[in-house]
Structure formats: structure tokens, C-alpha cells
Design an enzyme around this catalytic site. Structure first.
Site, PDB file in Angstrom:
ATOM      1  N   TYR A 161      48.710  39.574  53.695  1.00 19.20           N
ATOM      2  CA  TYR A 161      47.546  39.208  52.866  1.00 19.20           C
ATOM      3  C   TYR A 161      46.505  38.477  53.710  1.00 19.20           C
ATOM      4  O   TYR A 161      45.319  38.843  53.707  1.00 19.20           O
ATOM      5  CB  TYR A 161      48.030  38.336  51.712  1.00 19.20           C
ATOM      6  CG  TYR A 161      46.977  38.076  50.653  1.00 19.20           C
ATOM      7  CD1 TYR A 161      46.573  39.093  49.794  1.00 19.20           C
ATOM      8  CD2 TYR A 161      46.406  36.816  50.490  1.00 19.20           C
ATOM      9  CE1 TYR A 161      45.621  38.863  48.814  1.00 19.20           C
ATOM     10  CE2 TYR A 161      45.458  36.575  49.516  1.00 19.20           C
ATOM     11  CZ  TYR A 161      45.061  37.598  48.678  1.00 19.20           C
ATOM     12  OH  TYR A 161      44.121  37.369  47.710  1.00 19.20           O
ATOM     13  N   LYS A 194      42.846  39.973  54.522  1.00 22.89           N
ATOM     14  CA  LYS A 194      41.681  39.280  53.938  1.00 22.89           C
ATOM     15  C   LYS A 194      40.781  38.724  55.054  1.00 22.89           C
ATOM     16  O   LYS A 194      39.556  38.653  54.885  1.00 22.89           O
ATOM     17  CB  LYS A 194      42.118  38.183  52.971  1.00 22.89           C
ATOM     18  CG  LYS A 194      42.765  38.723  51.681  1.00 22.89           C
ATOM     19  CD  LYS A 194      41.801  39.574  50.848  1.00 22.89           C
ATOM     20  CE  LYS A 194      42.364  39.883  49.458  1.00 22.89           C
ATOM     21  NZ  LYS A 194      41.460  40.733  48.661  1.00 22.89           N
ATOM     22  N   VAL A 215      43.719  31.534  41.510  1.00 23.11           N
ATOM     23  CA  VAL A 215      43.084  31.816  40.217  1.00 23.11           C
ATOM     24  C   VAL A 215      44.137  32.321  39.236  1.00 23.11           C
ATOM     25  O   VAL A 215      44.951  33.201  39.571  1.00 23.11           O
ATOM     26  CB  VAL A 215      41.973  32.876  40.365  1.00 23.11           C
ATOM     27  CG1 VAL A 215      41.180  32.994  39.064  1.00 23.11           C
ATOM     28  CG2 VAL A 215      41.040  32.545  41.534  1.00 23.11           C
ATOM     29  N   ASP A 216      44.091  31.769  38.025  1.00 23.77           N
ATOM     30  CA  ASP A 216      45.053  32.161  36.987  1.00 23.77           C
ATOM     31  C   ASP A 216      44.685  33.537  36.442  1.00 23.77           C
ATOM     32  O   ASP A 216      43.760  33.672  35.642  1.00 23.77           O
ATOM     33  CB  ASP A 216      45.044  31.108  35.867  1.00 23.77           C
ATOM     34  CG  ASP A 216      46.272  31.220  34.983  1.00 23.77           C
ATOM     35  OD1 ASP A 216      46.988  32.245  35.065  1.00 23.77           O
ATOM     36  OD2 ASP A 216      46.513  30.285  34.200  1.00 23.77           O
ATOM     37  N   THR A 217      45.364  34.564  36.919  1.00 20.66           N
ATOM     38  CA  THR A 217      45.109  35.957  36.513  1.00 20.66           C
ATOM     39  C   THR A 217      46.455  36.617  36.220  1.00 20.66           C
ATOM     40  O   THR A 217      47.518  36.073  36.579  1.00 20.66           O
ATOM     41  CB  THR A 217      44.424  36.741  37.652  1.00 20.66           C
ATOM     42  OG1 THR A 217      45.337  36.810  38.759  1.00 20.66           O
ATOM     43  CG2 THR A 217      43.117  36.095  38.094  1.00 20.66           C
TER      44      THR A 217
HETATM   45  P1  NAD Z   1      44.797  41.270  38.798  1.00 20.86           P
HETATM   46  O1  NAD Z   1      46.134  41.848  38.957  1.00 20.86           O
HETATM   47  O2  NAD Z   1      44.698  40.310  37.698  1.00 20.86           O
HETATM   48  O3  NAD Z   1      43.882  42.535  38.678  1.00 20.86           O
HETATM   49  C1  NAD Z   1      43.996  43.527  39.672  1.00 20.86           C
HETATM   50  C2  NAD Z   1      43.426  44.835  39.141  1.00 20.86           C
HETATM   51  O4  NAD Z   1      43.441  45.726  40.250  1.00 20.86           O
HETATM   52  C3  NAD Z   1      44.251  45.493  38.042  1.00 20.86           C
HETATM   53  O5  NAD Z   1      43.399  45.798  36.948  1.00 20.86           O
HETATM   54  C4  NAD Z   1      44.782  46.760  38.713  1.00 20.86           C
HETATM   55  O6  NAD Z   1      44.920  47.861  37.825  1.00 20.86           O
HETATM   56  C5  NAD Z   1      43.704  47.013  39.772  1.00 20.86           C
HETATM   57  N1  NAD Z   1      44.149  47.882  40.869  1.00 20.86           N
HETATM   58  C6  NAD Z   1      45.321  47.830  41.536  1.00 20.86           C
HETATM   59  N2  NAD Z   1      45.374  48.813  42.454  1.00 20.86           N
HETATM   60  C7  NAD Z   1      44.184  49.469  42.388  1.00 20.86           C
HETATM   61  C8  NAD Z   1      43.636  50.581  43.078  1.00 20.86           C
HETATM   62  N3  NAD Z   1      44.329  51.229  44.029  1.00 20.86           N
HETATM   63  N4  NAD Z   1      42.386  51.010  42.743  1.00 20.86           N
HETATM   64  C9  NAD Z   1      41.678  50.379  41.776  1.00 20.86           C
HETATM   65  N5  NAD Z   1      42.163  49.326  41.068  1.00 20.86           N
HETATM   66  C10 NAD Z   1      43.397  48.880  41.380  1.00 20.86           C
HETATM   67  O7  NAD Z   1      44.234  40.630  40.170  1.00 20.86           O
HETATM   68  P2  NAD Z   1      43.326  39.318  40.499  1.00 20.86           P
HETATM   69  O8  NAD Z   1      44.260  38.186  40.673  1.00 20.86           O
HETATM   70  O9  NAD Z   1      42.172  39.210  39.555  1.00 20.86           O
HETATM   71  O10 NAD Z   1      42.794  39.700  41.941  1.00 20.86           O
HETATM   72  C11 NAD Z   1      41.633  40.473  42.147  1.00 20.86           C
HETATM   73  C12 NAD Z   1      41.197  40.295  43.598  1.00 20.86           C
HETATM   74  O11 NAD Z   1      40.987  38.907  43.864  1.00 20.86           O
HETATM   75  C13 NAD Z   1      42.191  40.782  44.645  1.00 20.86           C
HETATM   76  O12 NAD Z   1      41.498  41.349  45.743  1.00 20.86           O
HETATM   77  C14 NAD Z   1      42.874  39.498  45.085  1.00 20.86           C
HETATM   78  O13 NAD Z   1      43.414  39.582  46.381  1.00 20.86           O
HETATM   79  C15 NAD Z   1      41.708  38.542  45.030  1.00 20.86           C
HETATM   80  N6  NAD Z   1      42.105  37.128  44.959  1.00 20.86           N
HETATM   81  C16 NAD Z   1      42.855  36.697  43.911  1.00 20.86           C
HETATM   82  C17 NAD Z   1      43.244  35.349  43.882  1.00 20.86           C
HETATM   83  C18 NAD Z   1      44.102  34.799  42.770  1.00 20.86           C
HETATM   84  O14 NAD Z   1      44.631  33.689  42.930  1.00 20.86           O
HETATM   85  N7  NAD Z   1      44.271  35.501  41.651  1.00 20.86           N
HETATM   86  C19 NAD Z   1      42.832  34.481  44.898  1.00 20.86           C
HETATM   87  C20 NAD Z   1      42.045  34.972  45.931  1.00 20.86           C
HETATM   88  C21 NAD Z   1      41.675  36.317  45.948  1.00 20.86           C
END
Ligand code: NAD
Length: 252
Positions: free
Chosen positions: A154, A158, A187-189
Site C-alpha cells: 500500500y 500510494k 477514514v471510517d468507510t
Molecule cells: P471503500 O471500500 O469504502 O470503497 C471502495 C470502492 O471501490 C467500492 O465501491 C468498490 O466497489 C470500488 N472498487 C474496488 N475495485 C474497483 C475497481 N477495480 N474498479 C472500480 N471500482 C472498484 O474504500 P475507501 O476506504 O473509501 O477508499 C477509497 C480510496 O481512498 C482508496 O484509494 C483508498 O486507498 C483511499 N484511502 C482510504 C483511507 C481510509 O482510511 N479509508 C485512507 C487513505 C486513503
């Protein structure tokens, strides 16, 4: 030129908009006046956005180069592109086999190369006619900004997003096409909830995620969306090539 946070008259495409930060960003961009093209691998998740004014949805797997090319040909030129899709591989270098590494590279960085290659020509046309266009790439605080335990694939991919962002920014800085990266904290996701649930001790795992945030709480998606809107809007017209940390002070 008028500088404003509005996204009125802008068409913005967002990847991975089915849930989490992508879905919240689609809603926030539409609320700011954009026509939003919300895309995701998962059509069922996208259906949750179908009733939102200003949003249209398209199923798109960002690992599918042919589908990306087809979608770019079918859509109007974009004013903004938010490459949000990405995946967390949990583990150190000792847990990282070639398949897991290749998947992280493909989804976290090669997907953005494919999207930018397909959509930059149209973004440049809009930049020329409107004086501004913007790409936002999803990176993370876990990148070249800071190392974290069990985030080898990761953090490396990134960090590559930040390098890609700066290279694109340099190539098009004189043509009004900007490119920045967003580096969130935790982030709470749904994805984070999945990582917590998959841990051997989920209660402790949640405590550990909160403990690494010095503000003592996880971010919510709408801690991110004002920055997403800002970086896609003309209010950030003098910003390009930046890795913008929205991390609750994690990297102080
Ligand atoms: P999430 O799982 O809540 O949502 C991810 C979405 O990506 C889902 O809807 C899924 O269907 C879609 N997806 C997966 N594979 C895919 C593909 N091949 N093509 C198109 N869509 C696809 O994720 P999140 O936590 O909101 O993360 C979103 C982004 O933010 C990611 O790049 C993640 O690395 C980044 N990020 C998240 C956090 C965190 O703490 N949540 C922190 C830093 C960065």
C-alpha cells in the site's frame, strides 16, 4: 477569471464512487453544482446514487483498459477527474507474494495511468477552452509521507501515486491542467470496517486505528469532501503537483 469553490458547469468523473470516500465525493461535487459521472466496479452500490440530482452512474472496472477507453470515447470532455479507486494489502514484505503485489500495483497505480491516458486529451481541450481543468489522485498518508506497519504494498503504490501526480502536473502546468494528490488519514468507510472485522481481535484493531490518529478519532468521509471539492474547483487554480494531507495531524 472568477475564482470560486463552485463546480457549476463542470463535468467531473469519479472512480470507486459506489461507497466510502468516492460516494461522498460524488454527492459533495453534485451539491457544489457539478455534473458528476459516478463510476464503480459494483453496479449495485452505484444504484444508491441514481436518485441524486446531478449524478449519473456508469459501471467501470478501472483495471479494464478497454472499458476505460470505451467510456472516454462515449463521454463529453471532462473538467475534472478524481481517481479514487485503491486497495489496502495488509502485511509486511514477508507477507507479500507476487500476486498480491501485482494486484496492488494494478489497482492503485496502473489504473490511474490508464484513466489519465484516456481522459487527459479531453481535459486538455476543456483546459484550453475554459482556462482550467483538474485531476485529483487518491494517495494516502501511508505513502512517501509516512511509513506504517503492515502497509508495504500500500505505502509503495500510494507513494507512486504521488510521483505520478507530480509528473503529470509538470507536463501540463503551462496548459491550465492541474494535478494534485489527496493523502487522507484513517477514514471510517466500509473498507476500513472490513479491515477491522478481519482482524484477529476487531475491538483492539479499532482501538489501534483510533490511537494512531492524534485527534483521538477516525476521520469521517466528509472530513475529506471539502478538500476534494476545493482541489477540483477553480478555487485551487494556483495549486498543482501537491500531495495534500488531510490526516488529522498524523504526520506532524
Ligand atoms: P471503500 O471500500 O469504502 O470503497 C471502495 C470502492 O471501490 C467500492 O465501491 C468498490 O466497489 C470500488 N472498487 C474496488 N475495485 C474497483 C475497481 N477495480 N474498479 C472500480 N471500482 C472498484 O474504500 P475507501 O476506504 O473509501 O477508499 C477509497 C480510496 O481512498 C482508496 O484509494 C483508498 O486507498 C483511499 N484511502 C482510504 C483511507 C481510509 O482510511 N479509508 C485512507 C487513505 C486513503
Amino acid at each position: 477569471m472568477e475564482q470560486t469553490m463552485t463546480l457549476k458547469n463542470k463535468t467531473i468523473l469519479i472512480t470507486a464512487a459506489g461507497q466510502g470516500i468516492g460516494a461522498a465525493s460524488a454527492r459533495a461535487c453534485a451539491a457544489a453544482g457539478a455534473r458528476v459521472i459516478a463510476t464503480d466496479l459494483n453496479g449495485v452500490l452505484l444504484a444508491g446514487l441514481n436518485d441524486v440530482d446531478g449524478i449519473e452512474t456508469h459501471v467501470l472496472d478501472v483495471t479494464d483498459g478497454a472499458a476505460i477507453t470505451d467510456l472516454a470515447a462515449a463521454l463529453p470532455d471532462l473538467d475534472g477527474l478524481f481517481n479514487c479507486a485503491g486497495v489496502v494489502h495488509h502485511g509486511s514484505i514477508l507477507d507479500l507474494d507476487d500476486a498480491a503485489w501485482d494486484f496492488s500495483v494494478d489497482l492503485n497505480i496502473t489504473s490511474m495511468v490508464r484513466m489519465c491516458r484516456a481522459f487527459v486529451p479531453g481535459l486538455l481541450r476543456r483546459a484550453e477552452s475554459e482556462g482550467s481543468a483538474s485531476i485529483l489522485n487518491m494517495a494516502s498518508m501511508a505513502s512517501s509521507e509516512k511509513g506504517f506497519v503492515n502497509r508495504t504494498a500500500y505505502g509503495a503504490t500510494k507513494a507512486a501515486v504521488i510521483g505520478l501526480t507530480k509528473a503529470i502536473a509538470a507536463d501540463f502546468v503551462a496548459r491550465n491542467l492541474r494535478c494534485n494528490a489527496l493523502c487522507p488519514g484513517t477514514v471510517d468507510t466500509p473498507a476500513l470496517r472490513g479491515r477491522i472485522a478481519a482482524a484477529p481481535d476487531p475491538v483492539q484493531a479499532e482501538r489501534d486505528f483510533i490511537a494512531r490518529q492524534p485527534m483521538g478519532r477516525l476521520a469521517v468521509v466528509d472530513d475529506m469532501t471539502p478538500t476534494v471539492v476545493h482541489l477540483l474547483s477553480d478555487g485551487s487554480q494556483f495549486m498543482t503537483g501537491q500531495a495534500v494531507l488531510v490526516d488529522g495531524g498524523c504526520t506532524i
